[in-house]
Design an enzyme around this catalytic site. Sequence first.
Site, PDB file in Angstrom:
ATOM      1  N   ASP A   3       0.848  -1.182   0.000  1.00  0.00           N
ATOM      2  CA  ASP A   3       0.000   0.000   0.000  1.00  0.00           C
ATOM      3  C   ASP A   3       0.884   1.232   0.000  1.00  0.00           C
ATOM      4  O   ASP A   3       2.075   1.152   0.299  1.00  0.00           O
ATOM      5  CB  ASP A   3      -0.924   0.010   1.230  1.00  0.00           C
ATOM      6  CG  ASP A   3      -2.256   0.705   0.956  1.00  0.00           C
ATOM      7  OD1 ASP A   3      -2.236   1.783   0.321  1.00  0.00           O
ATOM      8  OD2 ASP A   3      -3.304   0.176   1.367  1.00  0.00           O
ATOM      9  N   TYR A  37     -11.794   6.182 -14.342  1.00  0.00           N
ATOM     10  CA  TYR A  37     -11.958   4.990 -13.512  1.00  0.00           C
ATOM     11  C   TYR A  37     -12.632   3.878 -14.302  1.00  0.00           C
ATOM     12  O   TYR A  37     -12.171   2.727 -14.308  1.00  0.00           O
ATOM     13  CB  TYR A  37     -12.784   5.347 -12.284  1.00  0.00           C
ATOM     14  CG  TYR A  37     -13.056   4.201 -11.342  1.00  0.00           C
ATOM     15  CD1 TYR A  37     -12.088   3.800 -10.428  1.00  0.00           C
ATOM     16  CD2 TYR A  37     -14.276   3.528 -11.354  1.00  0.00           C
ATOM     17  CE1 TYR A  37     -12.326   2.754  -9.543  1.00  0.00           C
ATOM     18  CE2 TYR A  37     -14.525   2.480 -10.481  1.00  0.00           C
ATOM     19  CZ  TYR A  37     -13.555   2.103  -9.587  1.00  0.00           C
ATOM     20  OH  TYR A  37     -13.792   1.052  -8.720  1.00  0.00           O
TER      21      TYR A  37
END
Length: 256
Positions: free
Chosen positions: A38, A154
């Site tokens: 992450d 997206y």
Amino acid sequence: MTAPVSSRVAAITGAGSGVGRATALRFAREGYSVLLCDRVSCDGVLEEIGSSGGRAEAIMIDLADARCGEMIVGQASKLFGGLDVLIHNAAIGTSGSVETVPDVDFERVLDVNLMAGIRLAREAVPIMRERGGGAILFTAALAGHRYVPNAVAYAVSKAALIHLTRCMAIDHGRDGIRTNCVTPGPINTPMLHEASAVYGIPVEAMRAGMPTGHIPEPDEIAATYAFLASPAARSINGQAIGMDGGMSVGFFSPKP
């Protein structure tokens, strides 16, 4: 012959929260060594896994970095001796249409959502082939199938991820590597509430638009990933598994 579960390794992007966190915890419970990836700290997830007797390490990384594939897969090999399951779950979005989203924003969304998956898979395939097979799993989205307002970057990235899944399934199926993706609608994660603000769609409106009236929890997606990575799913390859409460089936009149 694939490695026994007790010595298997999973790498998961976006593991610090939401679906990534739930998936990391699920795979650790099932005996995998887990590499958490992450851009923010995964210390909380590491602590949860460690306190339950699991084995995990973390790497903090920006998935827009062109070296992310070699860095993540290389770290999994260095720490745990290989890689059996790769789950590219991390994603970002930006609001706007093709007319309004600038190149720099469009490219960053594509880098994180799509190109990181390609770069990770490129490094993972030869290692999985050498280990006798593996599973590569992507978090795509309902937006990759259906129009979502004000979210062209997206949506395009997720549509491409779905077709990448199909291409890789055929290219690498004979290597014992199965590639699938999950295509959720809204999921009860921090990103849902961020998306609600960015795209101007209230969470309750999303819930009302789901035929089941239920927004899935991260654990539900994690359970699907655990199944898709298991021997029980050995014949599932190249599929986009919908987890949208039926939103993708067709038009539905929202109800309270």
